[in-house]
Design a protein around this motif. Structure first.
Motif, short mmCIF file in Angstrom:
data_model
loop_
_atom_site.label_atom_id
_atom_site.label_comp_id
_atom_site.label_asym_id
_atom_site.label_seq_id
_atom_site.Cartn_x
_atom_site.Cartn_y
_atom_site.Cartn_z
N ARG A 7 0.73 -1.25 -0.07
CA ARG A 7 -0.07 -0.05 0.08
C ARG A 7 0.84 1.17 -0.12
NH1 ARG A 7 -2.00 -1.13 6.20
NH2 ARG A 7 0.01 -1.27 6.90
N PRO A 10 0.54 6.87 3.86
CA PRO A 10 -0.39 7.99 3.90
C PRO A 10 0.04 9.47 3.65
CG PRO A 10 0.26 6.91 6.25
CD PRO A 10 1.06 6.25 4.98
N CYS A 49 -3.80 0.56 13.55
CA CYS A 49 -5.21 0.73 13.23
C CYS A 49 -6.26 -0.37 13.52
CB CYS A 49 -5.12 0.95 11.55
SG CYS A 49 -4.34 2.13 11.00
N LYS A 58 -13.74 -2.25 8.55
CA LYS A 58 -12.60 -1.59 7.99
C LYS A 58 -12.57 -0.41 6.92
CE LYS A 58 -8.24 -3.59 6.43
NZ LYS A 58 -7.46 -5.12 6.01
N SER A 62 -11.02 3.18 7.75
CA SER A 62 -9.97 3.91 6.85
C SER A 62 -10.45 5.29 6.62
CB SER A 62 -9.87 2.83 5.64
OG SER A 62 -8.81 3.36 4.73
N HIS A 63 -11.45 5.38 6.27
CA HIS A 63 -11.98 6.71 6.06
C HIS A 63 -11.85 7.73 7.20
CE1 HIS A 63 -14.67 9.95 4.97
NE2 HIS A 63 -15.37 9.89 5.94
N SER A 66 -8.34 8.94 7.36
CA SER A 66 -8.05 9.78 6.35
C SER A 66 -8.59 11.09 6.94
CB SER A 66 -8.65 9.42 4.96
OG SER A 66 -8.36 10.24 4.00
N ARG A 83 0.03 -0.61 10.30
CA ARG A 83 -0.06 0.78 10.22
C ARG A 83 -0.29 1.49 11.52
NH1 ARG A 83 -2.20 3.75 5.04
NH2 ARG A 83 -0.07 2.94 4.41
#
Length: 115
Positions: A7, A10, A49, A58, A62-63, A66, A83
Protein backbone atom coordinates in the motif's frame (compact mmCIF):
# COMPACT_ATOMS: atom_id res chain seq x y z
CA UNK A 1 12.48 -10.14 -1.67
CA UNK A 2 11.14 -6.59 -1.94
CA UNK A 3 10.78 -4.33 1.10
CA UNK A 4 8.09 -2.32 -0.60
CA UNK A 5 4.70 -2.20 1.05
CA UNK A 6 1.58 -3.38 -0.74
CA UNK A 7 0.00 0.00 0.00
CA UNK A 8 1.07 3.56 -0.50
CA UNK A 9 2.25 5.67 2.39
CA UNK A 10 -0.45 7.86 3.91
CA UNK A 11 -0.56 11.55 3.03
CA UNK A 12 -0.44 13.93 5.96
CA UNK A 13 -1.62 17.51 6.32
CA UNK A 14 0.29 19.68 8.76
CA UNK A 15 -2.00 21.37 11.30
CA UNK A 16 -0.69 24.79 10.20
CA UNK A 17 -2.43 24.18 6.86
CA UNK A 18 -5.81 23.22 8.37
CA UNK A 19 -8.76 25.64 8.57
CA UNK A 20 -10.60 25.65 11.89
CA UNK A 21 -13.77 24.36 10.17
CA UNK A 22 -11.90 21.24 9.00
CA UNK A 23 -10.55 20.60 12.50
CA UNK A 24 -13.98 21.05 14.08
CA UNK A 25 -15.68 18.81 11.51
CA UNK A 26 -13.12 16.05 12.12
CA UNK A 27 -13.63 16.21 15.87
CA UNK A 28 -17.43 16.39 15.62
CA UNK A 29 -17.82 12.76 14.57
CA UNK A 30 -18.20 10.36 17.53
CA UNK A 31 -16.04 7.62 15.98
CA UNK A 32 -13.22 10.03 15.14
CA UNK A 33 -13.46 11.56 18.58
CA UNK A 34 -13.10 8.08 20.10
CA UNK A 35 -10.02 7.44 17.95
CA UNK A 36 -8.49 10.72 19.14
CA UNK A 37 -9.33 9.92 22.76
CA UNK A 38 -7.65 6.52 22.53
CA UNK A 39 -4.56 8.06 20.93
CA UNK A 40 -4.44 10.79 23.59
CA UNK A 41 -3.96 8.16 26.29
CA UNK A 42 -1.42 6.05 24.40
CA UNK A 43 2.26 6.41 23.66
CA UNK A 44 3.22 7.55 20.17
CA UNK A 45 3.16 4.77 17.59
CA UNK A 46 1.59 2.35 20.10
CA UNK A 47 -1.79 1.86 18.41
CA UNK A 48 -2.06 -0.07 15.18
CA UNK A 49 -5.13 0.72 13.08
CA UNK A 50 -6.88 -2.56 13.89
CA UNK A 51 -6.56 -2.16 17.66
CA UNK A 52 -9.09 0.63 18.24
CA UNK A 53 -12.36 -0.11 20.02
CA UNK A 54 -14.81 1.46 17.57
CA UNK A 55 -18.05 0.07 16.10
CA UNK A 56 -17.17 0.39 12.40
CA UNK A 57 -15.79 -1.86 9.71
CA UNK A 58 -12.38 -1.69 8.10
CA UNK A 59 -13.42 0.55 5.16
CA UNK A 60 -15.19 3.05 7.42
CA UNK A 61 -12.25 3.04 9.83
CA UNK A 62 -9.90 3.79 6.95
CA UNK A 63 -12.10 6.75 5.99
CA UNK A 64 -12.06 8.09 9.56
CA UNK A 65 -8.26 7.88 9.67
CA UNK A 66 -8.09 9.74 6.36
CA UNK A 67 -10.27 12.55 7.74
CA UNK A 68 -8.12 12.79 10.87
CA UNK A 69 -4.94 12.96 8.76
CA UNK A 70 -6.45 15.66 6.55
CA UNK A 71 -7.34 17.66 9.67
CA UNK A 72 -3.76 17.45 10.91
CA UNK A 73 -4.77 15.46 13.98
CA UNK A 74 -2.90 12.23 13.41
CA UNK A 75 0.18 10.91 11.73
CA UNK A 76 0.49 7.34 10.51
CA UNK A 77 3.40 5.18 9.41
CA UNK A 78 3.88 1.62 8.37
CA UNK A 79 5.73 -0.61 10.80
CA UNK A 80 6.10 -3.98 9.16
CA UNK A 81 2.61 -5.22 8.26
CA UNK A 82 0.95 -2.76 10.64
CA UNK A 83 0.03 0.88 10.21
CA UNK A 84 0.62 2.67 13.50
CA UNK A 85 -0.65 6.03 14.66
CA UNK A 86 0.23 9.00 16.79
CA UNK A 87 -1.80 12.01 17.83
CA UNK A 88 -0.10 15.16 16.56
CA UNK A 89 -0.92 16.90 19.80
CA UNK A 90 2.03 19.35 20.05
CA UNK A 91 1.57 20.53 16.46
CA UNK A 92 -2.24 20.65 16.73
CA UNK A 93 -2.11 22.47 20.08
CA UNK A 94 0.22 25.05 18.55
CA UNK A 95 -2.27 25.68 15.72
CA UNK A 96 -5.46 25.46 17.83
CA UNK A 97 -4.52 26.15 21.49
CA UNK A 98 -6.93 24.51 23.94
CA UNK A 99 -9.15 22.81 21.35
CA UNK A 100 -8.00 19.26 22.07
CA UNK A 101 -8.11 19.91 25.82
CA UNK A 102 -11.72 21.00 25.46
CA UNK A 103 -12.94 18.10 23.32
CA UNK A 104 -11.01 15.49 25.30
CA UNK A 105 -12.40 16.82 28.58
CA UNK A 106 -16.04 16.70 27.51
CA UNK A 107 -17.53 13.24 27.83
CA UNK A 108 -21.20 12.29 27.79
CA UNK A 109 -22.29 10.75 31.08
CA UNK A 110 -24.63 7.73 31.01
CA UNK A 111 -25.48 8.26 27.34
CA UNK A 112 -26.36 11.93 27.84
CA UNK A 113 -25.73 14.37 25.03
CA UNK A 114 -23.24 17.16 25.88
CA UNK A 115 -24.93 19.71 23.62
Amino acid sequence: MSNRSHRSAPRHTHPDDVPVQTALAALADPVRLQLVRELATAADWEHACGTFDVPVGKAALSHHFSVLRAAGLIEQRDLGPKRVNRLRRPEFDHRFPGLLDLVLRERPQNGEDTR
